[in-house]
Design a protein around this motif. Structure first.
Motif, PDB file in Angstrom:
ATOM      1  N   GLU A 309      -0.796  -3.156  24.680  1.00  0.00           N
ATOM      2  CA  GLU A 309      -0.895  -4.651  25.131  1.00  0.00           C
ATOM      3  C   GLU A 309      -2.073  -3.156  25.374  1.00  0.00           C
ATOM      4  OE1 GLU A 309       0.614  -7.093  27.461  1.00  0.00           O
ATOM      5  OE2 GLU A 309      -0.897  -8.384  27.614  1.00  0.00           O
ATOM      6  N   GLY A 310      -3.843  -4.315  25.016  1.00  0.00           N
ATOM      7  CA  GLY A 310      -4.484  -3.693  25.657  1.00  0.00           C
ATOM      8  C   GLY A 310      -5.125  -2.361  25.152  1.00  0.00           C
ATOM      9  N   ALA A 313      -8.405  -0.700  26.122  1.00  0.00           N
ATOM     10  CA  ALA A 313      -8.671  -0.880  27.421  1.00  0.00           C
ATOM     11  C   ALA A 313      -8.049  -0.491  28.825  1.00  0.00           C
ATOM     12  CB  ALA A 313      -8.774  -3.056  27.256  1.00  0.00           C
ATOM     13  N   ARG A 314      -7.253  -0.627  28.409  1.00  0.00           N
ATOM     14  CA  ARG A 314      -6.676  -0.043  29.226  1.00  0.00           C
ATOM     15  C   ARG A 314      -6.090   1.940  29.758  1.00  0.00           C
ATOM     16  NH1 ARG A 314      -0.678   0.104  29.804  1.00  0.00           N
ATOM     17  NH2 ARG A 314      -1.123   2.285  30.802  1.00  0.00           N
ATOM     18  N   PRO A 315      -6.063   2.447  31.037  1.00  0.00           N
ATOM     19  CA  PRO A 315      -5.829   3.813  30.549  1.00  0.00           C
ATOM     20  C   PRO A 315      -4.636   4.032  29.624  1.00  0.00           C
ATOM     21  CG  PRO A 315      -5.400   2.473  32.681  1.00  0.00           C
ATOM     22  CD  PRO A 315      -5.353   1.733  31.793  1.00  0.00           C
TER      23      PRO A 315
ATOM     24  N   LEU B  94      -3.473  -7.734  32.391  1.00  0.00           N
ATOM     25  CA  LEU B  94      -3.729  -6.498  33.336  1.00  0.00           C
ATOM     26  C   LEU B  94      -4.209  -6.352  34.527  1.00  0.00           C
ATOM     27  CD1 LEU B  94      -2.808  -4.504  29.736  1.00  0.00           C
ATOM     28  CD2 LEU B  94      -1.489  -5.668  30.714  1.00  0.00           C
ATOM     29  N   ARG B 103      -8.505  -5.460  32.962  1.00  0.00           N
ATOM     30  CA  ARG B 103      -8.920  -4.207  32.056  1.00  0.00           C
ATOM     31  C   ARG B 103      -8.207  -5.690  30.358  1.00  0.00           C
ATOM     32  NH1 ARG B 103      -9.732   0.994  32.476  1.00  0.00           N
ATOM     33  NH2 ARG B 103      -8.850   1.284  34.383  1.00  0.00           N
ATOM     34  N   PHE B 104      -7.266  -7.079  30.463  1.00  0.00           N
ATOM     35  CA  PHE B 104      -7.092  -7.106  29.705  1.00  0.00           C
ATOM     36  C   PHE B 104      -6.275  -8.334  29.685  1.00  0.00           C
ATOM     37  CE2 PHE B 104      -3.901  -7.852  25.235  1.00  0.00           C
ATOM     38  CZ  PHE B 104      -4.884  -7.700  24.670  1.00  0.00           C
ATOM     39  N   PRO B 106      -5.541 -12.014  27.639  1.00  0.00           N
ATOM     40  CA  PRO B 106      -5.616 -13.687  25.723  1.00  0.00           C
ATOM     41  C   PRO B 106      -5.586 -14.328  26.513  1.00  0.00           C
ATOM     42  CG  PRO B 106      -3.786 -11.610  25.710  1.00  0.00           C
ATOM     43  CD  PRO B 106      -4.111 -11.425  27.087  1.00  0.00           C
TER      44      PRO B 106
END
Lengths: 341, 341
Positions: A309-310, A313-315, B94, B103-104, B106
C-alpha cells in the motif's frame, strides 16, 4: 576450536532445540551467538486416528526426543560446560505462553493438547526450560544477531514446508495476548483456494511455501512450460518438485525462472498484506525456500513494490535474506533460554 | 453543565480533529475524556486531474478546515479555557510520523504529498499540534477510555466507508517503522476480487465495509433475495443501499438478515487473518457499520470461531463494539495531543 572459544571466554552456554515436522535440531550457543555444538534426531511420528485423536499422545515422545538432544549436547560439551545450561525450545504451533500447552499445530497434530513446558521440565530436571513458537525463536535470532539486528520494527518470515513468522515491534519479538502472534502463514489470501491442513482454504502458506512452489511447478509442467525441470524429475510432470525448479532456474531455464517469478508474486502478496498491518522497516526472509536466494528475492522485491500500500510513494521496506538459515530456530531458542527472566 | 465540569476540575482541555472523507469533526475533550464541545465542517473537495495530479494541492484547504474547527471550539470555550490547548489531528491515510507528510490516501487523494504537520502548525501558531492516522487515533480513544481499556494486546477496527485499524501491543498503539501500521483494510483477501481505490484488487475493505455491504446487497437484490430492502429503496434493486438492508434486518426480514450474515463472514475472515498475525485478547469493532450492532456482531462472532486459526482449541478472542462511535477519531486525536511528549 569451538570448544576453546567457549573455555577462553568462560561464558555460560545456552541450549536451543527446534522441533520441526521431520527433525529435532539442537544447538549449544555461546554468548556471542556462535554454535559450539549441534545434535539432532528424528521427530517421533505417532500415528493419530483422526476420528478419535488422543490429545497430546505424541507430546511425551517429542519431549523425550528434545531431552535426548539436550543430553547429547551436554555429553559432547562435558569438558567445558560448568553446569546445567538454560534450555529454550521452539515448537511448531500455537504454544500458550501462559502455561506452555500446545494448543494447535497442523505440523505436529499428535502433540496438540500436551503441556510441553511440564513434559520438558520433568525430563530436564535442574535446568531452566523455556518454550515458545519456533518462528518466534527464529525471529529472536535474527533480531539479536542476524539480519534484523538493530532494527526496532521488523518482520521475520520463514518460508519452508509451511510459513512461520515473528513480529518485532519496538525491538522486541511480540507474542500477543497468548503467545500466538506471528502465525502469518494462515492469513487467508483466497477463500476459494486449496484446502489447508489448518482446516481453512487459501491460506498464504498454500501459495508461498515449498508446497506452493511444488503446486506452481506441477501446473507449469503440465502446461508444457517447464521442460528442463521435468527432465530433471525423470520426465514425469507429476514428479516435479521445487528442487528441480530451483536447479533448472539456477541453470538459466526461462520456464523455471517464470515459476520463481510467480512464486515471488505470491510471497510479495502476503508480505504486502503484513506490511499494511505492521509497517516494518525490514522484512527478513528465511526458511528452506530462502536458500534459492536472489532468484526468488528479486522477483519478490519487484512484485512487492507494486503490491505494498502506498507503493513508491512510501519509504521503501527492505526485503533481506535471513542470516541464520536452518539453524535460526535452534539459535533463537537458545537465546530465549538465556534471556529467561 | 459540561462547561461547569471543566471549570470546577480546572483541568486543561485538549482539542481533537478527525478529518474524514466528507466531514471534519472536532471535539474539545476534558481530562476524564468527556467531550465538552463539538464543531464540524465539510471536508474541502478539491478536484484532481488524475492524469496530472498536483501533489498536496488540497492539503492547504484541508488544513484551513481543521484550523476553522479548532477556532470554532476555542470561541465556544472562551470563558473556560485558560489558554491554547494541545491539538491532535487524525488524517485518513499514511501519515509519515517522521515528518507529518501524508504519503498515501485513497480517501483524501488531493492532499497526498502535503506536509500536514507543517500546514497545521502554520495555521495554529502557539499551539502544540500532533498528527497521526485517523484509525490510530480511534484506537487510542478505545484503549485509554473505551472498549479496550486495560487490555494490553488489542485490535481496533473501524468499519465505515473503508476499513481502518489500530494495533495495540503491550498497552500502546503501535505505529510501525514509519507510523503506517494498522492499515488493515488493505489486506488483499482475494487477488481476483474487485478493484480498490488503492490500486490493487480484492482488499478486505472491498468486502467488509459499508461499500462491501452495498455490493452484497445489490447482488442479493438482483438475485431476488431482498424484497423488503428493495421495497424500502423504492423498488429498484440498483438503488438498494446498506441502510435499507439494516432497516429491513431490524424488522426481521430473513433476506436482509442473510446479507448481514454474509457481511459478518467477510468481517470475520479479515479479523481471523489479523488474529493469526497479532493474537489480540480483544477485538473492538467501531465505525458506521458497527452501529448495526448485534445483527452484524453476532454473525461475525460465529464465523470468527470457525475461521480463526486454532478455532475452539485456542482461548477465545472477544469481539466487542467500540465505546466511542463516530467520535472515536476526534476523542483519540485529543488524547494524542494531550499525550504529546
Amino acid at each position: 576450536m569451538a570448544r576453546r572459544a567457549v573455555t577462553e571466554a568462560g561464558t555460560p552456554l545456552a541450549f536451543g532445540v527446534d522441533i520441526g515436522g521431520t527433525k529435532v535440531l539442537g544447538a549449544a550457543v555461546a554468548a556471542g551467538g556462535e554454535v559450539v555444538a549441534e545434535a539432532r534426531t528424528s521427530t517421533p511420528q505417532v500415528a493419530i486416528d483422526p476420528d478419535e485423536p488422543v490429545r497430546g499422545l505424541a507430546g511425551a515422545a517429542v519431549a523425550d526426543a528434545v531431552a535426548d538432544v539436550v543430553r547429547a549436547l551436554e555429553r559432547e560439551l562435558d569438558a567445558v560446560a560448568p553446569g546445567p545450561s538454560p534450555v529454550g525450545v521452539g515448537v511448531p504451533g500455537l504454544v500458550d505462553r501462559r502455561g506452555g500447552v500446545l494448543r494447535f499445530s497442523p505440523n505436529l497434530p499428535g502433540a496438540v493438547g500436551a503441556d510441553m513446558a511440564r513434559l520438558l521440565a520433568e525430563r530436564l530436571p535442574g535446568r531452566l526450560v523455556r518454550v515458545d513458537n519456533d518462528a518466534n525463536c527464529a525471529a529472536l535470532a535474527e533480531l539479536r544477531q542476524g539480519a534484523a539486528a538493530g532494527v526496532a520494527d521488523a518482520l521475520v518470515v520463514t518460508l519452508g514446508t509451511g510459513i512461520g513468522g515473528g513480529v518485532v515491534q519496538g525491538g522486541r519479538v511480540v507474542g500477543g495476548a497468548f503467545g500466538f502472534a506471528g502465525e502469518v502463514g494462515h492469513m487467508v489470501v483466497d477463500p476459494a483456494g486449496p484446502p489447508c491442513p489448518c482446516g481453512r482454504r487459501g491460506c498464504w502458506e498454500r501459495y508461498a511455501s515449498g508446497g506452493g512452489l511444488g503446486r506452481l511447478a506441477r501446473e507449469a509442467a503440465y502446461g508444457g512450460r517447464l521442460h528442463e525441470a521435468v527432465a530433471l524429475a525423470g520426465g514425469d510432470p507429476e514428479l516435479v518438485r521445487g528442487e528441480h525448479v530451483t536447479r533448472a532456474a539456477m541453470a538459466g531455464d526461462p520456464g523455471a525462472l517464470g515459476v520463481l517469478d510467480e512464486l515471488g508474486w505470491w510471497v510479495a502478496l502476503g508480505l504486502a498484506n503484513l506490511a499494511a498491518v505492521l509497517d516494518p522497516e525490514v522484512i527478513v526472509v528465511g526458511g528452506g525456500l530462502a536458500a534459492v536466494g536472489e532468484l526468488l528475492l528479486g522477483p519478490t522485491r519487484r512484485a512487492f513494490a507494486d503490491l505494498v500500500e502506498g507503493g513508491r510513494a512510501r519509504p521503501a521496506i527492505g526485503i533481506v535474506p535471513a542470516a541464520f538459515g536452518e539453524r535460526a530456530g535452534a539459535v533463537g531458542a537458545a537465546l530465549l533460554g538465556r534471556e529467561a527472566p
